[in-house]
Design an enzyme around this catalytic site. Structure first.
Site, PDB file in Angstrom:
ATOM      1  N   GLU A  98       0.572  -1.083   0.141  1.00 58.03           N
ATOM      2  CA  GLU A  98      -0.176   0.032   0.116  1.00 58.03           C
ATOM      3  C   GLU A  98       0.803   1.303   0.034  1.00 58.03           C
ATOM      4  O   GLU A  98       0.265   2.415  -0.009  1.00 58.03           O
ATOM      5  CB  GLU A  98      -0.961   0.026   1.061  1.00 58.03           C
ATOM      6  CG  GLU A  98      -2.148  -1.084   1.149  1.00 58.03           C
ATOM      7  CD  GLU A  98      -1.785  -2.539   1.820  1.00 58.03           C
ATOM      8  OE1 GLU A  98      -0.602  -2.680   1.873  1.00 58.03           O
ATOM      9  OE2 GLU A  98      -2.531  -3.052   2.100  1.00 58.03           O
ATOM     10  N   TRP A 142      -1.260  -2.332  25.966  1.00 55.15           N
ATOM     11  CA  TRP A 142      -0.914  -3.110  24.817  1.00 55.15           C
ATOM     12  C   TRP A 142       0.239  -3.860  25.315  1.00 55.15           C
ATOM     13  O   TRP A 142       1.236  -3.640  25.723  1.00 55.15           O
ATOM     14  CB  TRP A 142      -0.649  -2.438  23.610  1.00 55.15           C
ATOM     15  CG  TRP A 142      -2.052  -1.723  23.175  1.00 55.15           C
ATOM     16  CD1 TRP A 142      -3.287  -1.658  23.597  1.00 55.15           C
ATOM     17  CD2 TRP A 142      -2.202  -1.138  21.677  1.00 55.15           C
ATOM     18  NE1 TRP A 142      -4.236  -1.031  22.939  1.00 55.15           N
ATOM     19  CE2 TRP A 142      -3.714  -0.496  21.605  1.00 55.15           C
ATOM     20  CE3 TRP A 142      -1.355  -0.898  20.834  1.00 55.15           C
ATOM     21  CZ2 TRP A 142      -3.992   0.187  20.579  1.00 55.15           C
ATOM     22  CZ3 TRP A 142      -1.811  -0.105  19.544  1.00 55.15           C
ATOM     23  CH2 TRP A 142      -3.155   0.183  19.750  1.00 55.15           C
ATOM     24  N   LYS A 192      -4.643  -6.485  24.164  1.00 51.98           N
ATOM     25  CA  LYS A 192      -4.958  -5.590  24.851  1.00 51.98           C
ATOM     26  C   LYS A 192      -5.423  -5.808  26.126  1.00 51.98           C
ATOM     27  O   LYS A 192      -6.582  -6.226  26.403  1.00 51.98           O
ATOM     28  CB  LYS A 192      -6.029  -4.944  23.902  1.00 51.98           C
ATOM     29  CG  LYS A 192      -5.701  -4.515  22.854  1.00 51.98           C
ATOM     30  CD  LYS A 192      -6.656  -3.852  21.813  1.00 51.98           C
ATOM     31  CE  LYS A 192      -5.825  -3.546  20.448  1.00 51.98           C
ATOM     32  NZ  LYS A 192      -6.740  -2.909  19.542  1.00 51.98           N
TER      33      LYS A 192
END
Lengths: 542, 542
Positions: free
Chosen positions: A330, A443, A438
């Site tokens: 991308e 995290w 999480k």
């Protein structure tokens, strides 16, 4: 008020025009699919690309049409891109390592009108061609002598095909935002997604990529791109090397250590680029054969994280500078490159390699930020990790025939990675955002835990996934494969981990399995792994 | 079909945003106009540029308005450009070395609304300010302590002016083709012509300029631009250095050998750029003082042709690589750079310097061709010379408030230079097209003849002009100034020439004068010289 500078659109064929004019005799060397080493130059590549464009146009290919390629890194593959884009069409690189079903899906989604295919992949295509109704013709990238008997529709040998054209052709004049290239990402979940590059994005990306702190490509560079053209523009080398007039050394189908080493030495390669797997093979070969590098200066490694030991081996034992890079389809694909800035140039020994395992910093034309789940920007302190989001003229805004914009309100694309960025701007990938655990609003990096667990003498492979927890939302579960003739003791393994991580990162349990599932490209398949543990309950979940 | 990459316009303030994020602590060092060495960094420069933009906007400056600067290379001057362009306005660099009459003409033509001025040039402006009706305010680039009493309208010290802003400003979102910079060329004939750069052209030009075979700017570079910001964007360094995160060393008003040398050493400069006059001063200084360079690696020389002896002196005696470059205001300005391509890397000794005195080859984004008077392209053989024409996204298509396009049918701009291009793509300027002598359909280079004549032991200076001839259209006349206490013998001088040139190049006559007229910038003023010889008749014109 507009400026009064020329309206000179950024078009891909202008790159090969420049290469032919200013670096016309600079070589492009190929280990051909047929076997022998072949040699050509940029002037010849341009004249053959003109024939490709002329031939496509004669066969009714029009601006915006898609032409697929299933091919290795060769001069023919390279010149076909310039011909295809010069005719206004779109090169659609298909990764031949995908499952046949995926190739069928992708070619149909792209509605490719022609396929250019290497000899290697003719059988693969013959098996699926009946299910590719949009394809009108197959061009086999070889000459008459090597042309196989084939059931492929209207098949013709590439050399015969272009021999019918005289090259008297002018590149199409296009809007620089016109589509030029198409490459599908193959996620572990969902259908592949098509990234539609423009002439502008590829040209800008190549200008950024060739800078000294990125790939550092000049007229004096001899570059061997092991990273395939079908892997996101071979990290821009298909464009940035001709743009600078660098010699290109194309490895064709042979990527084993001996073959790569032979080319590196014979063609006086100064820079090479590829994924860690290839470098592991090369390293194994030169260690076994007790070889050294006589011209190689820089080795670019990306695609997945480079192991620290590999970086150190090339730098310390062989004097080859290793440049860690990160990007994604991308992003055209380069995102960050781990060159050494003056602010960290004093680092030595371990501290230097602590830096070199990071993914690096952005060149101009790429912006990045890390955010929490609500989109709030997080600090660049080297510790806080968040969703990595990027922006720039060579970053996607939407997928081909997708559902519109994939950007946040500030125009950033979510990479799906979780990362830290330090105060000097160096980014380090911590995890995939779908894999991060999480726990109580904080995290935990599954990858960090896996890397540490793999350092335990009894562990052959490790994977960490998040398991639902009534109090903490999720807690980590460590899944391990034992080494042959070793036995993992859970308590011992947890003790090993606890001395190396924050207490709240410690997995709530360890499960021993005989095998961890992998994707087609060799990565841990966490989707499958989570499925396997769908009924599992943590001992701590009371 | 358009690609699906982000709409991320190429805007100048994004350069300083990038520098501040990724190279925030990288230094910009200035020898200030007030005297002391000052130090700042890219993060600070950006925050101050935001204040400039905010201040301009508050005072009613709108997109497209022109803000003049009469200033040396300093951090303040640099940051003002980012602030001006970030507010959507146009920085208009005025060369303070022009005659006051020219400055009046230029400021009125540009209709500048404000002028940012260094202390040095306050008296100059005070003398002409009454004739600059468009200027609403003068900002003196200094602080309260150094602010002079002045008659300049609404004068304020720059530091006081920006202190009133808090920097809470967002750069204007603009079309990348918006005008960003304005710089007038000062020809020897006619009115000055304004070149109106766009955001896009300056950003693309900087991407090209920083490539290895151009200026080679990286985060590890420490660059001292002696070439002024008012001299066509200081050859892009004002943009390409922050883009790469290079350290900038700004010489302020002191360009003498001792001052420049002091900065080169103290600031560990690795690359510097300027005109031959400056390098002659530096060379004289280091030779006299028996100095050497401890960090300087590359010296870029352009603006006018670099003498071979100068190139050799820096390379052979001081180990500094000299890179000859050519460009013009109309090209942003870089056109060619004489880096050594692999195809000529085997050159040694004299042959190497035969190459290095050439102006070099084009980077990607610049196209060039040579043509005859009818526009027919001429071969790249290193011998044929023709009108040099260029194209690219950072080349003019028209002048500010001019009479429309200045391009040929293929979109090329005529540089006004006459040049050869060799088979490897190296261009060498032979003459100005208005000075070349057109004899019987063939062209004779006035500059080549002048250079050879200057090699004669009795000649102090030489100029060659074309004189009307009934048979050949034009024939060369050699005009010379004798060295003190030497006497030029015409026959001896012609014999000297004839052993070094083609027979038909030999001047038809030699005229001895006491002085040859010069322009303000020290070049031979051939317009004046031709006027002096307007009634002259060649002895061969019978």
């Amino acid at each position: 008020m507009l400026g009064l500078m020329q309206d000179w659109p950024l078009l891909i064929p202008k790159i090969i025009d420049h290469a032919a004019k200013q670096h016309g005799t600079r070589e492009v060397v190929t280990r051909s699919v047929e076997g022998p080493i072949t040699r050509t130059d940029y002037a010849t590549i341009r004249s053959r690309a003109l024939k490709v464009a002329q031939r496509l146009t004669r066969e009714g290919i029009r601006a915006g049409d898609r032409i697929a390629t299933l091919a290795w890194n060769t001069a023919r593959h390279l010149e076909s891109w310039y011909g295809i884009t010069g005719a206004g069409a779109i090169y659609h690189t298909v990764n031949p390592r995908l499952f046949p079903e995926q190739i069928v899906w992708i070619v149909n989604h792209a509605e490719d009108r022609m396929v250019l295919v290497d000899l290697t992949f003719v059988p693969l295509l013959e098996a699926i061609a009946a299910r590719l109704p949009s394809v009108e013709r197959y061009i086999v990238l070889t000459d008459t002598a090597h042309m196989p008997k084939t059931t492929l529709k209207n098949a013709v040998a590439y050399e015969d095909w272009i021999a019918e054209a005289d090259g008297d052709f002018r590149w199409l004049e296009l809007d620089e935002r016109s589509a030029a290239g198409l490459c599908y990402t193959s996620g572990t979940t969902g259908d592949p997604k098509g990234v539609l590059y423009s002439h502008r994005s590829n040209v800008l990306h190549a200008l950024a990529a060739s800078q000294i702190d990125c790939l550092a490509i000049s007229a004096n560079t001899s570059i061997l791109p092991i990273v395939p053209l079908f892997h996101a523009n071979s990290w821009s080398i298909a464009f940035s090397a001709p743009m600078a007039g660098a010699k290109m050394v194309m490895p064709g189908p042979k990527l084993d250590g001996a073959s790569v080493y032979e080319l590196l030495e014979a063609e006086q390669v100064t820079c090479t680029a590829g994924v860690p797997t290839v470098w592991a093979m090369l390293l194994q070969y030169i260690e076994k054969e007790q070889k050294t590098f006589s011209t190689l200066k820089r080795l670019i490694v990306g695609g997945s994280a480079a192991p620290r030991a590999m970086i150190e081996a090339f730098e310390k034992r062989y004097g080859v500078e290793v440049i860690h890079a990160w990007g994604m389809t991308e992003m055209s694909p380069l995102g960050t490159v781990c060159s050494v800035k003056p602010v960290v140039s004093g680092l030595k020994g371990e501290a230097l390699y602590d830096l070199k395992v990071k993914q690096g910093f952005t060149p101009f034309l790429i912006e990045m930020k890390i955010t929490d789940d609500d989109g709030k920007e997080l600090p660049w302190d080297g510790k806080t990790f968040g969703r990595l989001k990027v922006a720039g003229p060579a970053v996607v805004k939407a997928y081909y025939r997708g559902e519109g914009s994939v950007l946040d309100e500030e125009g950033f694309f979510d990479t799906g990675d979780v990362a830290t960025i330090d105060s000097h701007g160096y980014m380090a990938i911590t995890d995939r955002s779908k894999d991060v655990i999480k726990s109580g609003g904080e995290w935990i990096s599954s990858i960090d835990l896996e890397n540490i667990a793999c350092g335990h003498p009894d562990v052959a492979e490790a994977a960490v996934i998040g398991i639902r927890h009534p109090k903490w939302d999720e807690r980590p579960l460590l899944v391990v494969v034992q080494k042959p003739e070793r036995t993992v003791d859970k308590a011992d393994l947890l003790a090993f981990l606890s001395s190396r991580i924050a207490k709240w990162w410690l997995p709530d349990d360890v499960q021993i399995v005989s095998e961890i599932p992998h994707t087609a490209t060799g990565k841990i398949n966490k989707v499958r792994l989570r499925e396997q543990f769908v009924d599992y309950r943590l001992p701590t979940a009371v």
